[in-house]
Design a protein around this motif. Structure first.
Motif, short mmCIF file in Angstrom:
data_model
loop_
_atom_site.label_atom_id
_atom_site.label_comp_id
_atom_site.label_asym_id
_atom_site.label_seq_id
_atom_site.Cartn_x
_atom_site.Cartn_y
_atom_site.Cartn_z
N VAL A 151 0.73 -1.22 0.09
CA VAL A 151 0.13 0.11 0.04
C VAL A 151 0.79 1.17 -0.15
CG1 VAL A 151 -1.72 1.38 1.06
CG2 VAL A 151 -2.01 -1.11 1.23
N PHE A 152 0.80 2.16 -0.97
CA PHE A 152 1.43 3.41 -1.17
C PHE A 152 0.75 4.60 -0.78
CE2 PHE A 152 3.63 0.08 -3.48
CZ PHE A 152 5.20 0.30 -3.43
N PRO A 153 1.38 5.68 -0.59
CA PRO A 153 0.59 6.93 -0.47
C PRO A 153 -0.28 7.36 -1.57
CG PRO A 153 2.76 7.14 0.13
CD PRO A 153 2.60 5.80 -0.42
N THR A 154 -1.18 8.38 -1.43
CA THR A 154 -2.13 8.97 -2.53
C THR A 154 -1.71 10.49 -2.53
OG1 THR A 154 -4.38 9.03 -3.51
CG2 THR A 154 -3.91 9.23 -1.03
N ASN A 155 -2.43 11.11 -3.43
CA ASN A 155 -2.27 12.56 -3.48
C ASN A 155 -2.90 13.14 -2.17
OD1 ASN A 155 -2.65 15.29 -4.31
ND2 ASN A 155 -3.05 14.72 -6.36
N PRO A 156 -1.85 13.96 -1.54
CA PRO A 156 -2.35 14.32 -0.29
C PRO A 156 -3.55 15.33 -0.41
CG PRO A 156 -0.06 15.53 -1.02
CD PRO A 156 -0.21 14.30 -1.90
N ILE A 157 -3.79 15.97 -1.53
CA ILE A 157 -4.84 16.87 -1.66
C ILE A 157 -6.05 15.91 -1.51
CG2 ILE A 157 -6.11 18.21 -3.05
CD1 ILE A 157 -3.54 19.32 -4.25
N HIS A 158 -5.97 14.65 -2.03
CA HIS A 158 -6.98 13.91 -2.03
C HIS A 158 -7.42 13.48 -0.54
CE1 HIS A 158 -6.64 12.60 -6.43
NE2 HIS A 158 -7.08 13.91 -6.27
N ALA A 159 -6.40 13.17 0.10
CA ALA A 159 -6.41 12.69 1.53
C ALA A 159 -7.00 13.83 2.50
CB ALA A 159 -5.10 12.28 2.09
N SER A 160 -6.64 15.02 1.90
CA SER A 160 -7.17 16.24 2.93
C SER A 160 -8.50 16.35 2.74
CB SER A 160 -6.23 17.39 2.38
OG SER A 160 -5.11 17.54 2.67
N SER A 161 -9.27 15.83 1.85
CA SER A 161 -10.84 15.89 1.67
C SER A 161 -11.65 15.03 2.66
CB SER A 161 -10.97 15.56 0.25
OG SER A 161 -10.83 14.24 -0.15
N VAL A 162 -10.84 14.09 3.22
CA VAL A 162 -11.62 13.15 3.93
C VAL A 162 -11.12 13.40 5.45
CG1 VAL A 162 -12.22 11.33 2.16
CG2 VAL A 162 -10.24 11.24 3.57
N THR A 163 -10.28 13.95 5.60
CA THR A 163 -9.70 14.16 7.08
C THR A 163 -10.53 15.02 8.04
OG1 THR A 163 -7.69 14.49 8.50
CG2 THR A 163 -8.32 16.08 6.68
N LEU A 164 -10.45 14.68 9.23
CA LEU A 164 -11.19 15.53 10.41
C LEU A 164 -10.29 16.35 11.06
CD1 LEU A 164 -13.26 12.56 11.93
CD2 LEU A 164 -14.06 14.25 10.27
N MET A 165 -9.02 16.55 10.46
CA MET A 165 -8.13 17.46 11.13
C MET A 165 -8.47 18.84 10.65
SD MET A 165 -4.57 15.46 10.71
CE MET A 165 -3.64 16.39 11.63
N LYS A 166 -8.33 19.80 11.58
CA LYS A 166 -8.49 21.37 11.45
C LYS A 166 -7.39 21.91 10.83
CE LYS A 166 -12.00 21.75 15.26
NZ LYS A 166 -12.35 22.74 16.47
N THR A 167 -7.77 22.68 10.02
CA THR A 167 -6.48 23.30 9.11
C THR A 167 -5.81 24.73 9.91
OG1 THR A 167 -7.77 24.48 7.52
CG2 THR A 167 -7.29 22.28 6.92
N SER A 168 -6.65 25.19 10.80
CA SER A 168 -6.35 26.32 11.51
C SER A 168 -6.53 26.31 13.05
CB SER A 168 -7.16 27.39 10.86
OG SER A 168 -8.64 27.40 11.22
N ALA A 169 -5.90 27.17 13.57
CA ALA A 169 -5.93 27.21 14.98
C ALA A 169 -5.84 28.60 15.34
CB ALA A 169 -4.93 26.33 15.76
N THR A 170 -6.64 29.15 16.75
CA THR A 170 -6.42 30.54 17.05
C THR A 170 -6.20 30.64 18.60
OG1 THR A 170 -7.85 31.06 15.15
CG2 THR A 170 -7.62 32.75 17.15
N ILE A 171 -5.56 31.55 18.99
CA ILE A 171 -5.48 31.82 20.62
C ILE A 171 -5.71 33.29 20.86
CG2 ILE A 171 -3.89 29.83 21.06
CD1 ILE A 171 -1.55 31.74 21.27
N HIS A 172 -6.00 33.77 21.94
CA HIS A 172 -6.16 34.98 22.27
C HIS A 172 -5.44 35.33 23.28
CE1 HIS A 172 -9.94 34.35 20.24
NE2 HIS A 172 -9.93 35.66 19.75
N LEU A 173 -4.62 36.52 23.30
CA LEU A 173 -3.70 37.11 24.31
C LEU A 173 -4.42 38.44 24.85
CD1 LEU A 173 -0.25 37.25 22.02
CD2 LEU A 173 -1.16 35.30 23.39
N GLY A 174 -4.49 38.13 25.97
CA GLY A 174 -5.34 39.21 26.95
C GLY A 174 -4.36 39.55 27.71
N ASP A 175 -5.06 40.60 28.79
CA ASP A 175 -3.88 41.38 29.62
C ASP A 175 -3.32 40.34 30.64
OD1 ASP A 175 -4.50 43.66 28.30
OD2 ASP A 175 -6.11 44.18 29.50
#
Length: 399
Positions: A375-399
């Motif tokens: 079993v070999f890898p596939t196009n990573p763009i195709h694998a991205s279409s079914v993943t549940l991983m989030k593509t972004s993360a955010t934090i807030h810097l308060g006082d």
């Protein structure tokens, strides 16, 4: 209030050797009518890969221990990740209780120093880093786990350092250490006298997809005779033995050549997780088998039967590291009868109805067979279409 967002615009799946791009945005979320600037002292970005092992099953060899000098030479002395206070211990992650061994740590990239943002103002920086071709793949096994993260660290004046983590997945295709061998030279490349000869560099992804298409192309079908001690059960035809993630494994059973009646069969797609001998906690411990997709069918008096098993895009292709090796196989189980089972009598005409009553009990036995596949890898763009991983993360810097 400051907001820091890290985003992977291409998606959360990459191929080892590709360039990972991450957009990091710093925003002063204060209202524009408010006075005063928000000041950040610095911001830095790096990629880490953590290895987590089951201590009851895996013991790491002494050769994998990194000394303080070796850790410093990798650029980790200015990173967020390892703690090399004890040169006789493995590099351990100290980020808010995260546990694991840091097996890959890129040099930190400084995005800025002394950034001032007025209310409502934002600045975006682009971080680019090549994922090493010899990096381990993302893997979540029962004894070993490899996980990747992009870590953005920033600090306000006289405040504690805050970090944003964006997980991503890495696929590995071995043999891509030098893509120059795949680029045609000007002497052998075809030329057109009517076109301007503009030579384009081949990217790692283009080369990888070409290699994957070549090795997983359908070639000569493979035929297997399935027999037991009493005779021939069936003939199995597999159209190829190398597949990529997301493909279907297609095969065919021919029971017309069998001399032993087969009542039922099942085919299961499985992966084998094997710890290397020097890393095993117990010398006698075997491999760990994980089942993914199962095809089961009754086949008594059946002439031919087809199998279609999809390979999940979320699975990890076959690989090998110093600690663990993963292989793929098809696991077959056949239920055969110890006695002949007469079938329905032939009808005099095609329009005549027939009724056949099978026996209430059968004297059977079960035989198993394992067939290794690749079993070999596939196009990573195709694998991205079914993943549940989030593509972004955010934090807030308060006082």
């Amino acid at each position: 209030m400051l907001e820091v967002t890290a985003n992977l615009p291409r998606g959360p799946v990459f191929l080892a050797g590709e360039t990972l791009c991450c957009d990091v945005t710093f925003t002063n979320t204060s209202k524009e009518n408010q006075s005063g600037y928000e000041i950040l002292a610095w911001a830095s970005v790096q990629i880490i890969c953590q290895c987590t092992v089951c201590e009851s099953r895996v013991q790491l060899p002494r050769e994998n221990i990194l000394s303080a000098e070796e850790a410093s030479s990798t650029g980790c002395d200015t990173s967020f990740v390892p703690n090399k206070a004890h040169g006789k211990h493995f590099l351990k992650n100290i980020i808010e209780g995260e546990r694991g061994l840091t097996v890959l740590c890129t040099k930190p990239t400084i995005l800025f120093c002394d950034l001032k943002l007025a209310p409502g103002m934002s600045r975006t920086y682009q971080y680019e880093e090549v994922i090493p071709t010899d990096a381990p793949p993302s893997f979540r096994g029962q004894a070993v786990k490899y996980s990747y993260k992009v870590i953005v660290g920033t600090q306000r004046l006289e405040k504690a350092t805050k970090m944003v983590r964006v997980p991503f997945r890495v696929l590995v295709l071995y043999g891509l250490n030098d893509i120059s061998v795949y680029n045609e030279t000007e002497e052998i490349a075809p030329s057109n006298p009517f076109l301007h000869n503009c030579r384009k560099e081949t990217s790692v992804l283009d080369v990888a997809l070409q290699v994957i298409s070549t090795v997983t192309a359908r070639k000569t079908p493979h035929s297997y005779n399935i027999t037991n001690a009493r005779g021939r059960v069936a003939k199995f035809l597999l159209f190829k033995q190398a597949y990529k993630l997301g493909e279907d494994i297609v095969g065919m059973f021919d029971f017309s050549v069998g001399t032993v009646p087969c009542v039922q069969y099942s085919v299961t797609l499985q992966s084998e997780e094997q710890i290397s001998e020097e890393c095993r906690r117990k010398p006698s411990q075997g491999t760990t088998v994980t089942s993914y997709v199962k095809h089961q069918e009754m086949c008594l008096h059946t002439v031919r039967s087809h199998v279609n098993i999809p390979i999940p895009l979320t699975a990890t292709p076959g690989f090998i590291t110093d600690i663990v090796c993963q292989r793929w196989r098809l696991h077959f189980e056949f239920v055969t009868s110890l006695t002949d089972i007469p079938g329905p009598e032939s009808a005099l005409s095609d329009t005549e109805e027939r009724l056949w009553q099978g026996p209430s009990t059968l004297n059977v036995e079960t035989m198993v067979w394992d067939l290794n596949i690749k079993v070999f890898p596939t196009n990573p763009i195709h694998a991205s279409s079914v993943t549940l991983m989030k593509t972004s993360a955010t934090i807030h810097l308060g006082d």
